[in-house]
Design an enzyme around this catalytic site. Structure first.
Site, short mmCIF file in Angstrom:
data_model
loop_
_atom_site.label_atom_id
_atom_site.label_comp_id
_atom_site.label_asym_id
_atom_site.label_seq_id
_atom_site.Cartn_x
_atom_site.Cartn_y
_atom_site.Cartn_z
CE1 TYR A 177 -4.14 1.63 0.46
CE2 TYR A 177 -3.42 2.40 2.61
CZ TYR A 177 -4.34 2.40 1.59
OH TYR A 177 -5.48 3.18 1.70
CG HIS B 3 -4.36 4.21 -3.70
ND1 HIS B 3 -5.55 4.16 -4.41
CD2 HIS B 3 -4.41 3.17 -2.83
CE1 HIS B 3 -6.27 3.13 -4.00
NE2 HIS B 3 -5.60 2.51 -3.04
NE ARG C 243 -8.54 6.23 8.26
CZ ARG C 243 -8.31 5.22 7.39
NH1 ARG C 243 -9.09 4.17 7.38
NH2 ARG C 243 -7.29 5.29 6.56
CD GLU D 34 -1.64 -3.01 -6.36
OE1 GLU D 34 -0.68 -3.70 -5.94
OE2 GLU D 34 -2.75 -2.96 -5.79
NE ARG E 189 -11.77 0.39 -5.03
CZ ARG E 189 -10.49 0.18 -4.74
NH1 ARG E 189 -10.15 -0.36 -3.57
NH2 ARG E 189 -9.54 0.50 -5.60
CE1 TYR F 8 -10.70 -0.18 6.46
CE2 TYR F 8 -13.06 -0.11 6.12
CZ TYR F 8 -11.90 0.50 6.55
OH TYR F 8 -11.93 1.77 7.06
CE LYS G 104 -8.12 -4.13 -1.95
NZ LYS G 104 -7.53 -3.38 -3.07
CB THR H 292 -3.52 1.82 -5.93
OG1 THR H 292 -4.33 0.69 -5.66
CG2 THR H 292 -4.06 2.56 -7.13
MN MN Z 1 -3.95 -3.23 -4.10
#
Ligand code: MN
Length: 432
Positions: free
Chosen positions: A134, A139, A148, A206, A242, A249, A258, A365
């Site tokens: 990540y 991103h 958030r 990615e 999403r 998550y 994913k 990403t």
């Molecule tokens: Mn990813």
């Protein structure tokens, strides 16, 4: 150690394979490895040269390759090749370059070439494990802000290369369609979740990292040596549902949102080939912490980033039917990573977790700071609030059935011949 820039990268180098001359992806300076089947043949190792593929198994059988590579080429995966010491991979690259440039070898090598258009490409390795990171900071900030608003980056982000363990069984090469996943989601207004096809299907742009020799269980990889354990790179699309992700998550991170499929480009662009395309890691913003010592190496900071331009294209069913070209959704540099690939690898092994040849790591990403370089539709459409208008009048917030997403990557440097990664594309099929 970094990899040398040598005669295999010389801009003046020419192959006797005519299609390699000025080829946008696979000129003689690239020489990426893959697993392919020629028409009617079984899978085997190959190297891309222009619009041709050189059969490495046959070349090894003909006594044309260094002994160190021959044993690794008898099987239909690249794991053995990826696991060779970096020096042996370099020797193989130099030999292949000579075979494909020197007219003296043409008679022996030319019969071992196949027209790539008539070949099928497979996954390059038997992937034991796949981990996704990540490290695309723009991103992480954009997505964090959606979830958030006042606290986009959590306090660990600037100390830890954040990652999660993905699913190796569902990694597929470019071209294999993706069936829209089904799963649980819960809209903010609903009292309870429902189960059905994802309505917010997305891609993630990615880079993939193919692990080389790796480390034994209980051992770690020193940051100074990390580049030796990165055999090569690919493009990677971390398809993401999403709506499923938002509901599932917390507290353990991504799961079914994913792991239904991950698409990779089929060619392994080696670390050796990318030697001329290294950049200094961008300086951290003023006030950010210095990485802890085990993640810090001056050499890595000096050349740990990659000069690769990344693009994402969309081809809808309507566009395809009308004969329209794919529409570019975004373009941006791969250097928008808060951590280098060496830091990712070192961190992964730092607790004694063993990395094996052919393991796959995703960077996370990669988004540029501006909207024209965002690496997912979640960001481009601001969480679905701002549809993107396409040239033919269609609009998109998320991916629809029949849409095809195409990633591309090109390494560029002043005075160097550019090299490409090959296609990373897949079409979405309706949920089954
Ligand atoms: Mn990813």
């Amino acid at each position: 150690m970094s990899f040398p820039v040598d005669e295999t990268h010389a801009p003046t180098l020419r192959s006797w394979v005519a299609s390699a001359d000025a080829h946008p992806e696979f000129p003689i300076q690239n020489l990426p490895f893959g697993i392919f089947s020629p028409a009617g043949g079984d899978p085997r190792a190959g190297v891309a040269i222009g619009s041709q593929i050189l059969d490495l198994r046959a070349a090894a059988g003909a006594g044309l390759l260094p002994d160190v590579a021959v044993a690794a080429l008898g099987v239909a995966t690249l794991n053995g090749l990826l696991g060779l010491p970096a020096g042996d991979r370099l020797a193989l690259r130099r030999r292949l370059s000579a075979l494909l440039c020197d007219d003296a070898h043409r008679g022996a090598v030319e019969p071992l070439l196949h027209d790539s258009g008539s070949c099928t490409l497979h996954l390059p390795a038997a992937i034991g494990d796949y981990t996704d990171f990540y490290v695309g900071i723009h991103h992480a900030t954009n997505v964090g802000r959606l979830f958030r608003p006042d606290n986009p980056l959590l306090p660990n982000y600037k100390y830890v290369p954040i990652g999660y363990h993905g699913r190796a069984s569902s990694v597929r090469p470019s071209g294999v369609p993706v069936v829209r996943p089904k799963g649980q989601s819960k809209s903010p207004q609903a009292d309870a979740p429902s189960f059905g096809p994802s309505r917010r299907l997305d891609y993630e742009l990615e880079l993939g990292i193919w692990i080389g020799p790796g480390n034994g269980l209980g051992q770690s990889i020193d940051i100074h040596d990390a580049s030796q354990h990165i055999a090569g790179f690919c493009l990677l699309n971390d398809w993401s549902a999403r709506d499923l992700q938002a509901w599932e998550y917390q507290p353990l991170g991504p799961f079914l949102a994913k792991n239904f499929q991950t698409t990779v480009s089929a060619w392994v662009v080696t670390s050796e080939a990318l030697a001329p395309f290294r950049l200094a890691q961008p300086a951290r913003p003023e006030g950010d912490p210095r990485p802890l010592d085990y993640l810090w190496d001056e050499g890595d900071q000096g050349h740990g980033a990659l000069a690769v331009e990344l693009e994402v294209f969309l081809l809808t069913q309507k566009m395809r039917a009308a004969g329209l070209p794919p529409y570019r959704l975004s373009r941006g540099p791969a250097s928008n990573m808060y951590w280098t690939v060496a830091q990712i690898v070192t961190h992964h092994a730092s607790n004694g977790c063993n990395l094996n040849p052919g393991d796959l790591l995703g960077t996370g990403t990669i988004s540029a700071p501006r909207k024209d370089g965002y690496g997912s539709l979640l960001e481009i459409s601001a969480g679905g609030a701002e549809p993107r208008e396409l040239p033919n009048g269609e609009t998109r917030t998320f991916i629809e059935d029949g849409d095809e997403i195409i990633l591309s990557g090109r390494a560029h440097a002043e005075g160097r011949v550019s090299i490409g990664f090959g296609e990373c594309r897949a079409r979405i099929l309706a949920a089954s």
